[in-house]
Scaffold this motif. Structure first.
Motif, short mmCIF file in Angstrom:
data_model
loop_
_atom_site.label_atom_id
_atom_site.label_comp_id
_atom_site.label_asym_id
_atom_site.label_seq_id
_atom_site.Cartn_x
_atom_site.Cartn_y
_atom_site.Cartn_z
N GLU A 37 0.84 -1.20 0.00
CA GLU A 37 0.00 0.00 0.00
C GLU A 37 0.87 1.24 0.00
O GLU A 37 0.58 2.21 -0.70
N GLU A 38 1.90 1.22 0.80
CA GLU A 38 2.82 2.36 0.90
C GLU A 38 4.25 1.84 0.89
O GLU A 38 4.93 1.83 1.90
N LEU A 136 0.57 -1.37 -4.84
CA LEU A 136 -0.87 -1.45 -5.05
C LEU A 136 -1.35 -0.28 -5.90
O LEU A 136 -0.91 0.85 -5.70
N VAL A 138 -3.56 2.70 -6.85
CA VAL A 138 -4.33 3.61 -6.00
C VAL A 138 -5.81 3.44 -6.33
O VAL A 138 -6.20 3.55 -7.50
N GLY A 139 -6.63 3.16 -5.32
CA GLY A 139 -8.05 2.89 -5.53
C GLY A 139 -8.38 1.42 -5.35
O GLY A 139 -9.52 1.05 -5.12
N GLU A 140 -7.36 0.56 -5.44
CA GLU A 140 -7.54 -0.88 -5.21
C GLU A 140 -7.57 -1.13 -3.70
O GLU A 140 -6.73 -0.62 -2.97
N GLY B 9 -1.38 7.74 5.20
CA GLY B 9 -0.61 6.89 4.31
C GLY B 9 0.41 6.14 5.13
O GLY B 9 0.18 5.02 5.58
N ILE B 175 -3.44 2.66 2.13
CA ILE B 175 -4.41 3.17 1.16
C ILE B 175 -5.40 2.08 0.75
O ILE B 175 -6.16 2.25 -0.18
N ARG B 205 0.52 9.38 -2.50
CA ARG B 205 -0.40 8.28 -2.83
C ARG B 205 -1.74 8.43 -2.13
O ARG B 205 -2.79 8.15 -2.71
N VAL B 206 -1.74 8.91 -0.90
CA VAL B 206 -3.01 9.03 -0.18
C VAL B 206 -3.82 10.22 -0.72
O VAL B 206 -5.05 10.18 -0.78
N GLU B 208 -3.73 11.07 -3.89
CA GLU B 208 -4.27 10.52 -5.13
C GLU B 208 -5.54 9.70 -4.83
O GLU B 208 -6.52 9.76 -5.58
N LEU B 209 -5.49 8.96 -3.73
CA LEU B 209 -6.65 8.15 -3.34
C LEU B 209 -7.85 9.05 -3.03
O LEU B 209 -8.97 8.79 -3.47
#
Lengths: 292, 294
Positions: A37-38, A136, A138-140, B9, B175, B205-206, B208-209
């Motif tokens: 995830e990160e 991952l 993003v959005g999954e 994140g 995320i 990334r967060v 973007e989410l």
């Protein structure tokens, strides 16, 4: 052998320890980032990426001309990924866990496999070591199936041939992503900090990974802050303290500058070399017992 | 009513310490810990449960040994390597099992029962800062997203029945599934970051989410003095994205000192970090009002 570096609480220093161990191990390792995830390990190991591929999950698609709207699939699906209303069938691929049940049970052959992209898997080299990571999309929502695909990629000869030891940087927490990352390891290094949050989450991690039958040891990061509760817990739970990394603003600043802590000073180099040796000794009998 | 979620994140940037301070400062709020996997907010808020309820979610297969003929269908059909057939019949590995029910459905002998699963507990509690909804998923369990959704529904009902104007939630790291579940219905996501390579990478990334789900965002930079270059990069990133920086907090040992005494930093100290958190809270309320109006 496979060594997982896990924690329960996030931000205790898993990635810092993994990066430092990989340069202190003494022989070549595969450094694997399973915090899909990160993922952060690449920010410190700065690998040359030599290959990558999409990570896909099989999900159903419907051929309306063959569907007789019997609802078998919708009633079967535990994840509500298929819905049949009158003579309309709807598939929600993002809800699907990829169990394949609907594809196998559809009496008319109206459901066929297609794919959803979970993210990607990439690999390469970092100095003398190999490197592997998952990222991952993003959005999954589902990281465990991607973690499994990263672990499968580890078997590729161009990633692990000729290398005996693997370091797995696990995601935080103690639920399915962390379990997926730790389940195939021979030994778990729990990185914690001596604060109330750190100790509470260490207890959870210890409980979760004990269920898996994993031998464990603890690295106390930022030793000197907080209180002594972590030491009481470890002694009561029979968890060996493998190393203490002192609280030091210079370490925090070096980490913030993207440095591998094992390389910032002679004492840090020595500390991580000792830690690597301690882990090797603790993990070797554990692996023998596991494979006996 | 506003629903404000604190996320990051990257773990360990200070989400929970910031949430605890905001829970102390704010008035008329329902407080919620949505990090059901490794919850920590209760260590500061010391909730006294009014009620605790079992979280039953999903199913686990249970083989009825007398009916199993060891035919191997379940093992062949399971895509998660979670059921193995040996001399003693089929055996489920509960850790690998996803609860999909394929083994149950395809067993020709109907020898596998499907039992509802107790995955954790959730509570409604009293704290010195107001009502709190929180939970603990059992270690190693699944369905964190569903438990997060359940807590959010409970928090909304509590806010309605108590006339609260705000739900303040501490979010999970990452995320994935629990974060996506926590974001649903949120009016404003506040991201706590730190000026490190991991901090800014995970922030991007967060953000973007949140963009993906069209949720307004704002940022708090914690430990802002650790690396001035990356702190600057974070400000530039926020500027470019039109994200409001609510505040910048120094690397302050009082966060841990307060935590050891089970206090929010704003209760523990009247120093400059506490002052900055109070100012950040005022900006946050303004942001929440503006994003709601928009």
């Amino acid at each position: 052998m496979k060594i997982a570096i896990a924690s329960g609480k996030g931000g205790t220093g898993k990635t810092m320890v993994t990066a430092s161990l990989s340069v202190s191990w003494g022989s070549r390792v595969v450094a694997v980032d399973l915090d899909v995830e990160e993922p952060n390990l690449h920010l410190f190991l700065k690998p040359d990426i030599t290959g990558s591929r999409d990570a896909l999950m099989e999900v159903p698609q419907a051929d309306e001309s063959k569907c007789n709207y019997c609802r078998e699939c919708a009633e079967f699906c535990e994840y509500k990924a298929i819905s049949v209303l009158g003579s309309v069938i709807m598939i929600f691929p993002e809800m699907c866990h990829g169990c394949g049940g609907c594809l196998a049970l559809c009496p008319t052959g109206a459901l066929t496999p297609t794919h959803r992209k979970l993210g990607d898997v990439s690999w390469g080299t970092s100095g003398q070591n190999r490197f592997l990571m998952g990222r991952l999309r993003v959005g999954e929502a589902m990281s465990p199936p991607l973690i499994h695909q990263v672990m499968t990629a580890l078997k590729q000869p161009d990633i692990s041939a000729g290398i005996a030891d693997v370091l797995l940087d696990a995601p935080p927490g103690v639920s399915c992503p962390a379990i997926s990352a730790v389940i195939d390891s021979d030994y778990v290094v729990l990185v914690t900090e001596p604060t109330p949050f750190g100790v509470f989450d260490l207890r959870l991690a210890h409980q979760a990974f004990t269920t898996l039958g994993k031998p464990m040891g603890v690295v106390v990061n930022r030793a000197g802050v907080g209180n002594d509760e972590v030491y009481g817990f470890c002694s009561q739970a029979g968890l060996p303290i493998l190393a203490e990394i002192p609280y030091d603003r210079a370490i925090a600043e070096a980490y913030a500058a993207g440095e591998v802590i094992a390389r910032i000073s002679a004492p840090m180099t020595a500390l991580f070399q000792r830690l690597a040796e301690t882990i090797r000794q603790a993990a070797a009998p554990a692996k023998e017992a596991r494979h006996a | 009513m506003h629903e404000i979620l604190i996320i990051s994140g990257k773990g360990g940037t200070g989400k929970t310490s910031v949430t605890a301070a905001f829970a102390h400062i704010c008035e008329n709020a329902v407080i919620c810990d949505l990090d059901v996997d490794a919850p920590d907010l209760h260590l500061i808020l010391q909730p006294q449960p009014r009620q605790t309820t079992e979280f039953i979610s999903g199913f686990e297969p249970k083989v009825v040994a007398e009916k199993c003929t060891s035919c191997g269908t379940c093992e062949q059909m399971c895509r998660f390597d979670a059921i193995k057939v040996g001399d003693e019949g089929a055996v489920v590995d509960p850790i690998r099992c996803e609860g999909c029910g394929v083994c149950v459905y395809f067993c020709p002998e109907k020898a596998i029962d499907f039992i509802p699963k107790h995955c954790g507990d959730w509570s409604i509690s009293d704290t010195r800062f107001g009502t709190m909804a929180h939970a603990q998923l059992f270690p190693g369990e699944e369905n964190s997203g569903k438990l997060v959704a359940l807590l959010r529904t409970q928090a909304r009902e509590l806010a309605a029945s108590e006339g609260a104007s705000l739900i303040l939630s501490d979010g999970p790291p990452g995320i994935g599934c629990p974060v996506i579940s926590a974001l649903s219905g949120t009016n404003l996501a506040v991201m706590v970051t730190e000026p490190t390579p991991s901090g800014i990478h995970d922030l991007e990334r967060v953000v973007e989410l949140c963009d993906y789900f069209k949720i307004p965002t704002s940022v708090i930079i914690n430990k802002c003095d650790l690396n001035k270059t990356i702190a600057g990069d974070i400000r530039t990133f926020c500027d470019k994205k039109g994200i409001c920086v609510l505040g910048e907090l120094p690397h302050d040992p009082d966060f841990v000192n307060a935590m050891v005494q089970a206090r929010a930093i704003t209760e523990f100290s009247q120093g400059s970090t506490s002052q900055k958190l109070r100012e950040a809270w005022q900006r946050l309320l303004q942001q929440a009002a503006e994003s709601k109006a928009a």
